[in-house]
Design a protein around this motif. Structure first.
Motif, PDB file in Angstrom:
ATOM      1  N   LEU A  94     -34.090 -60.416  -9.382  1.00 30.83           N
ATOM      2  CA  LEU A  94     -34.666 -59.978 -10.485  1.00 30.83           C
ATOM      3  C   LEU A  94     -35.576 -58.704 -10.464  1.00 30.83           C
ATOM      4  O   LEU A  94     -35.457 -57.835 -11.423  1.00 30.83           O
ATOM      5  N   PRO A  95     -36.198 -58.591  -9.108  1.00 31.72           N
ATOM      6  CA  PRO A  95     -37.246 -57.226  -8.918  1.00 31.72           C
ATOM      7  C   PRO A  95     -36.376 -56.162  -9.012  1.00 31.72           C
ATOM      8  O   PRO A  95     -36.749 -54.920  -9.074  1.00 31.72           O
ATOM      9  N   ARG A  96     -35.160 -56.261  -8.697  1.00 30.78           N
ATOM     10  CA  ARG A  96     -34.254 -55.219  -8.577  1.00 30.78           C
ATOM     11  C   ARG A  96     -33.347 -54.715  -9.662  1.00 30.78           C
ATOM     12  O   ARG A  96     -32.962 -53.743  -9.682  1.00 30.78           O
ATOM     13  N   LEU A  97     -33.605 -55.542 -10.868  1.00 30.19           N
ATOM     14  CA  LEU A  97     -32.874 -55.498 -12.097  1.00 30.19           C
ATOM     15  C   LEU A  97     -33.595 -54.725 -13.056  1.00 30.19           C
ATOM     16  O   LEU A  97     -34.872 -54.968 -13.307  1.00 30.19           O
ATOM     17  N   SER A  98     -33.127 -53.823 -13.916  1.00 28.87           N
ATOM     18  CA  SER A  98     -33.815 -53.390 -15.121  1.00 28.87           C
ATOM     19  C   SER A  98     -33.680 -53.865 -16.314  1.00 28.87           C
ATOM     20  O   SER A  98     -34.559 -53.988 -17.330  1.00 28.87           O
TER      21      SER A  98
ATOM     22  N   GLY B 295     -38.526 -56.366 -16.808  1.00 25.96           N
ATOM     23  CA  GLY B 295     -37.551 -55.354 -17.265  1.00 25.96           C
ATOM     24  C   GLY B 295     -37.296 -55.802 -18.575  1.00 25.96           C
ATOM     25  O   GLY B 295     -37.987 -56.462 -19.277  1.00 25.96           O
ATOM     26  N   GLU B 296     -36.204 -55.105 -19.011  1.00 24.24           N
ATOM     27  CA  GLU B 296     -35.925 -55.227 -20.418  1.00 24.24           C
ATOM     28  C   GLU B 296     -34.856 -56.317 -20.671  1.00 24.24           C
ATOM     29  O   GLU B 296     -33.973 -56.877 -19.875  1.00 24.24           O
TER      30      GLU B 296
ATOM     31  N   VAL C 238     -37.603 -61.705 -25.919  1.00 26.50           N
ATOM     32  CA  VAL C 238     -36.442 -60.645 -25.813  1.00 26.50           C
ATOM     33  C   VAL C 238     -37.107 -59.194 -26.430  1.00 26.50           C
ATOM     34  O   VAL C 238     -37.915 -59.402 -27.399  1.00 26.50           O
ATOM     35  N   ASP C 239     -36.817 -58.008 -25.909  1.00 27.56           N
ATOM     36  CA  ASP C 239     -37.352 -56.988 -26.270  1.00 27.56           C
ATOM     37  C   ASP C 239     -36.366 -55.863 -26.638  1.00 27.56           C
ATOM     38  O   ASP C 239     -36.928 -54.612 -26.776  1.00 27.56           O
ATOM     39  N   ALA C 240     -35.381 -55.977 -26.655  1.00 27.39           N
ATOM     40  CA  ALA C 240     -34.149 -55.089 -27.189  1.00 27.39           C
ATOM     41  C   ALA C 240     -33.136 -55.639 -27.554  1.00 27.39           C
ATOM     42  O   ALA C 240     -32.677 -56.876 -27.492  1.00 27.39           O
ATOM     43  N   PHE C 241     -32.556 -55.242 -28.717  1.00 24.46           N
ATOM     44  CA  PHE C 241     -31.232 -56.048 -29.596  1.00 24.46           C
ATOM     45  C   PHE C 241     -30.334 -54.912 -29.946  1.00 24.46           C
ATOM     46  O   PHE C 241     -30.317 -53.676 -30.255  1.00 24.46           O
ATOM     47  N   GLU C 242     -29.222 -55.578 -30.103  1.00 23.54           N
ATOM     48  CA  GLU C 242     -28.162 -54.802 -30.615  1.00 23.54           C
ATOM     49  C   GLU C 242     -27.630 -55.775 -31.777  1.00 23.54           C
ATOM     50  O   GLU C 242     -26.786 -56.559 -31.847  1.00 23.54           O
ATOM     51  N   PRO C 243     -28.205 -55.491 -32.883  1.00 21.07           N
ATOM     52  CA  PRO C 243     -28.229 -56.347 -34.325  1.00 21.07           C
ATOM     53  C   PRO C 243     -26.718 -56.249 -34.704  1.00 21.07           C
ATOM     54  O   PRO C 243     -25.918 -55.097 -34.548  1.00 21.07           O
ATOM     55  N   TYR C 244     -26.078 -57.534 -34.876  1.00 20.59           N
ATOM     56  CA  TYR C 244     -24.795 -57.500 -35.292  1.00 20.59           C
ATOM     57  C   TYR C 244     -24.527 -57.502 -36.718  1.00 20.59           C
ATOM     58  O   TYR C 244     -23.412 -56.974 -37.233  1.00 20.59           O
TER      59      TYR C 244
END
Ligand code: SF4
Lengths: 551, 118, 166
Positions: free
Chosen positions: C71-75, C104-105, C125-131
């Motif tokens: 996890l610490p290595r992932l954005s 991260g995100e 969750v802090d980012a979304f790709e709304p369908y």
């Protein structure tokens, strides 16, 4: 009783505003039926055979007079003058119009009621002992915990899209009047070794296609740790419950496939990681508790001469007392069951006038408190013994004093094919015929406790699996047939019934019940209920009697 | 023989197709002998999402001169519930209502169509 | 191309997506990518050494526990909601934030509908790709539909029982 504060009211107002907007968007086709259906279901609105059906939550089966009057008002204005109490202690209206639904929901909100989470794969209304707060048998008032669960589960961020619906029941006495072991989680209030309060936790009960009685996964969880433990159970279920087949998605299947021990181990491991951060603070529990106690009971003698005289003078009243009146924890009071099983009527149905009357009686004679039972009856939990004759007379005049609670005509029946879009066969008329056949109250009392439960399809809303006699409607080539099961119980001796034999055509069902009863009366020994006799003799004599002419 | 049925969006009322309109009485429903005509009507109905939902064809049989839905479920939709016999469409009474309420035997035993499992 | 909404200081806004989502059979483009857990296991170290920022796509049913040490290595962790009814990854989001402290995100992808906005935001969750084509304004309104909440969760909202005690 719990009353909404400003926070609860605003929460509900936000929800009703959202729903109104969604209905408007649907009516102008801004959202399609496909998109709208899950939304309306989240608000308890189904499309049934003849119209929409609105299922209204009655949290832990507890109603105030104002609330019951509002249900009466909705029945009169938006339905055909009646409503139907369900085995989930909710109320269903069967003749609802979509365009009126937002108005109905707004009206409900004025009396702190709603239809949220009465459908969908979320945590549903919690079931409680309908005698809570009135019976001397209980360790604590389970409604305190039910109300805390209600709030915790309302629009839960993590647990609103579970594999399947999720039902919790809580009782605090040894007697189980809430069918605890057929719930996804059943909680029994217990005392620990040092006298502290807590719960025995059973998980994985449920009816439907594969019925299970919930096994206990933990003998004792301290009351203060309940919510972290619930979170652990729900998280394990949310992550690992099956989602590929809706018939196998209930937690009972997960528990059965992992095995009770392994399931319990996973829950314990999760619970240890959660820690105490997810528990409800004592201050909040104390606040909720304060809403239920203390009740303004009068100090009365343990017996009442008015009550005793009426019992001697009036055999009908005496019979009512024998079957529908139960001891209360407070001297001079009684718990009064109101039967919604008048002979020949629809089980669980209640007219607007009857609702108004019961609301009046509750206000005057029962500390403004009415309960709904999972057996589709109502309860006036706090009636002074002195007042029981008056209450009885008023109920009798409205067709609400049928003295048949727990007897053969006190039948559970789901709406079945008369209303329900999922049904295979009708359930209500079967109940009506059986009740008419056993209308003779002397005979019914002679037979004693006998629980008949009828479902119109395998979804088992009528709890047929746990009826002493269960009746399941099936469809054989377009004809209504009924499969009988024997030996089920939803009470503290919970068990799933066994199939008696091949399904019977509609016109054979009542005769078959009569034959089963005759076998019981012939075989029974001292003090045995139908269920006890069946458990002793097994299926053979019953099967023999019903299928004799087939051989 | 077939008829086309649905529930009206705004109030859920059971409705039947009659020459481009949705009407409430089964007795007035248009009867289709030609499957192609029936399917054309069905396609038309399905294209009215702000008027009706759940549009589908039902099979009918002749019961003593009166066309009656084969499926018991569909007869109940055309009548109303049987527990209080006065609720729903049956309240109005009449010849067709009486025939639907009577229809059991023949109509029922002709077997079910794939309506219940729909 | 799905549009991409990001929460900045709790406010939903359109954002430029710096990451390319890459399917397993696709060749890797240059730059920052989001890849499957499977691919991360074989190619992750190498890509990180190249100096790229990485995101991992977690299908519903894949365990966050498998990623804990990375996890610490992932954005970015992209949580897949294959159907709006499939709620498994709400638990993943909570565990990532609360139990494993992921900073991260966390991005929701798949059948992501406005009706779920509140649940997702609350689970961290802090980012979304709304369908459903929701705009940031619609997303924001839906996420804050309720003035009060009853549970303590991965966001900063104050639950009703705390409000009452104040
Ligand atoms: S048991 Fe079946 S028929 Fe009865 S109410 Fe439930 S779904 Fe409908």
């Amino acid at each position: 009783m719990y009353r909404y504060d400003e926070i609860d009211k605003q929460f509900l107002a936000d929800r009703t505003a959202e729903f109104r907007g969604q209905v408007e968007r649907r009516l102008i086709n801004e959202i399609t039926e496909e998109q709208f259906k899950p939304i309306r279901l989240m608000n308890g609105l189904y499309l049934q055979l003849h119209a929409y059906m609105l299922r209204i939550a009655i949290p832990y089966g507890s109603l105030r007079s104002r609330q019951l009057r509002m249900l009466a008002e909705i029945a009169r204005t938006h339905d055909k003058g009646y409503g139907h109490f369900t085995t989930r202690t909710n109320m269903q209206f069967h003749w609802i119009k979509l365009r009126e639904a937002p108005d109905i929901i707004d009206k409900l909100a004025t009396v702190d009621m709603h239809s949220i989470q009465t459908s969908g794969n979320c945590i549903r209304n919690t079931t409680a002992d309908p005698h809570a707060g009135a019976t001397a048998e209980e360790l604590d008032d389970p409604r305190v915990w039910c109300e805390a669960v209600r709030q915790w589960s309302s629009v839960h961020p993590e647990f609103s899209f579970l594999p399947r619906k999720f039902k919790i029941a809580i009782v605090a006495s040894l007697k189980d009047r809430a069918a605890v072991r057929i719930h996804d989680i059943g909680l029994y209030m217990r005392r620990g070794r040092n006298g502290d309060l807590g719960f025995e936790v059973a998980v994985g009960g449920g009816l439907g296609r594969t019925p299970y009685v919930a096994p206990t996964i933990r003998q004792f969880i301290p009351a203060a740790r309940l919510f972290s433990y619930l979170e652990a159970i729900l998280r394990v279920y949310n992550r690992y419950g099956r989602r590929d087949n809706s018939f196998k998605a209930r937690i009972k299947i997960l528990v059965a496939s992992l095995g009770v021990e392994e399931f319990a181990r996973q829950v314990e491991a999760e619970w240890e990681k959660i820690g105490e951060g997810s528990d409800l603070p004592d201050t909040e529990l104390a606040r909720i508790r304060g809403a239920f106690t203390p009740l303004p009971f009068e100090t009365l003698p343990a017996s009442s001469s008015a009550f005793e005289e009426a019992r001697l003078a009036d055999p009908a009243f005496a019979r009512f007392v024998r079957n529908n009146v139960h001891p209360h924890k407070q001297p001079g009071y009684a718990i009064v069951d109101v039967s919604l099983k008048a002979i020949g009527e629809t089980p669980g149905d209640c007219s607007a006038e009857q609702m108004d009357l019961i609301a009046d009686l509750a206000e005057r004679y029962s500390l403004d408190d009415v309960r709904v039972t999972h057996e589709q009856n109502l309860v006036l939990p706090h009636v002074r013994l002195d007042d029981v004759p008056t209450v009885h007379a008023a109920l009798a005049a409205a067709g609400l004093a049928t003295p048949n609670v727990n007897l053969i005509s006190d039948i559970i029946a789901c709406p079945g094919l008369d209303y329900c879009a999922l049904a295979n066969a009708r359930a209500i008329p079967i109940a009506q015929h059986i009740a008419e056949r056993f209308a003779d109250q002397d005979r019914a009392e002679l037979i004693g406790e006998l629980k008949i439960k009828i479902s119109g399809c395998i979804n088992a809303c009528g709890h047929h699996h746990v009826g002493h006699i269960g009746i399941l409607g099936v469809d054989k080539k377009g004809e209504e047939f009924y499969q009988l099961t024997l030996g089920g119980s939803g009470a503290e001796d919970a068990e799933v019934g066994k199939i008696l034999g091949p399904a019977l055509p509609e016109n054979r069902v009542t005769d078959a019940i009569e034959q089963l009863v005759e076998v019981y009366l012939r075989e029974r020994q001292d003090g045995e209920r139908f269920l006890d006799t069946y458990r002793r003799t097994g299926m053979a004599p019953f099967k023999e009697a019903v299928y004799a002419d087939v051989h | 023989m077939k008829a086309l049925t649905a529930n009206r969006l705004i109030d859920g009322e059971v409705v039947f197709w009659r020459k481009g309109e949705w009407i409430e009485r089964f007795a007035d429903a248009e009867l289709f002998d030609d499957p192609a005509v029936a399917e054309a009507a069905e396609a038309h109905g399905k294209n009215q999402p702000t008027v009706v939902v759940d549009v589908y064809l039902i099979d009918l049989v002749d019961a003593d001169g009166i066309p009656t839905p084969v499926s018991y479920r569909e007869r109940l939709r055309a009548l109303g519930p049987t527990n209080p016999r006065q609720h729903g469409k049956q309240a109005e009474g009449g010849k067709v209502i009486a025939a639907l309420a009577q229809a059991s035997g023949a109509a029922r035993s002709t077997g079910r169509v794939n309506l219940i499992k729909r | 191309m799905p549009t991409y909404i990001k929460l900045k200081d709790g406010v939903a806004a359109w954002a430029e997506d710096a990451f390319t989502t890459v399917a397993d059979e696709e060749k890797l483009p240059r730059g920052d990518v989001i890849i499957s857990l499977e691919r991360f296991k074989t190619e992750g170290d190498h890509l990180l050494v190249e100096g790229r920022s990485l995101g991992v796509r977690l299908e519903a049913g894949e365990a966050v526990e498998d990623l804990v040490y990375d996890l610490p290595r992932l954005s970015v962790i992209a949580l897949v909601f294959p159907k709006f009814k499939d709620g498994r990854n709400y638990s993943s989001a909570r565990l990532l934030r609360d139990r494993y402290g992921f900073k991260g995100e966390i991005r929701a992808v798949g059948e992501v509908l406005r009706e779920q906005a509140g649940h997702m935001v609350r689970c961290g969750v802090d980012a979304f790709e709304p369908y459903d084509g929701s705009t940031p304004e619609q997303w924001q309104a839906a996420a804050h539909r309720y003035r009060h909440v009853y549970q303590r969760d991965s966001d900063a909202r104050v639950p009703a029982f705390v409000e009452r005690a104040q």
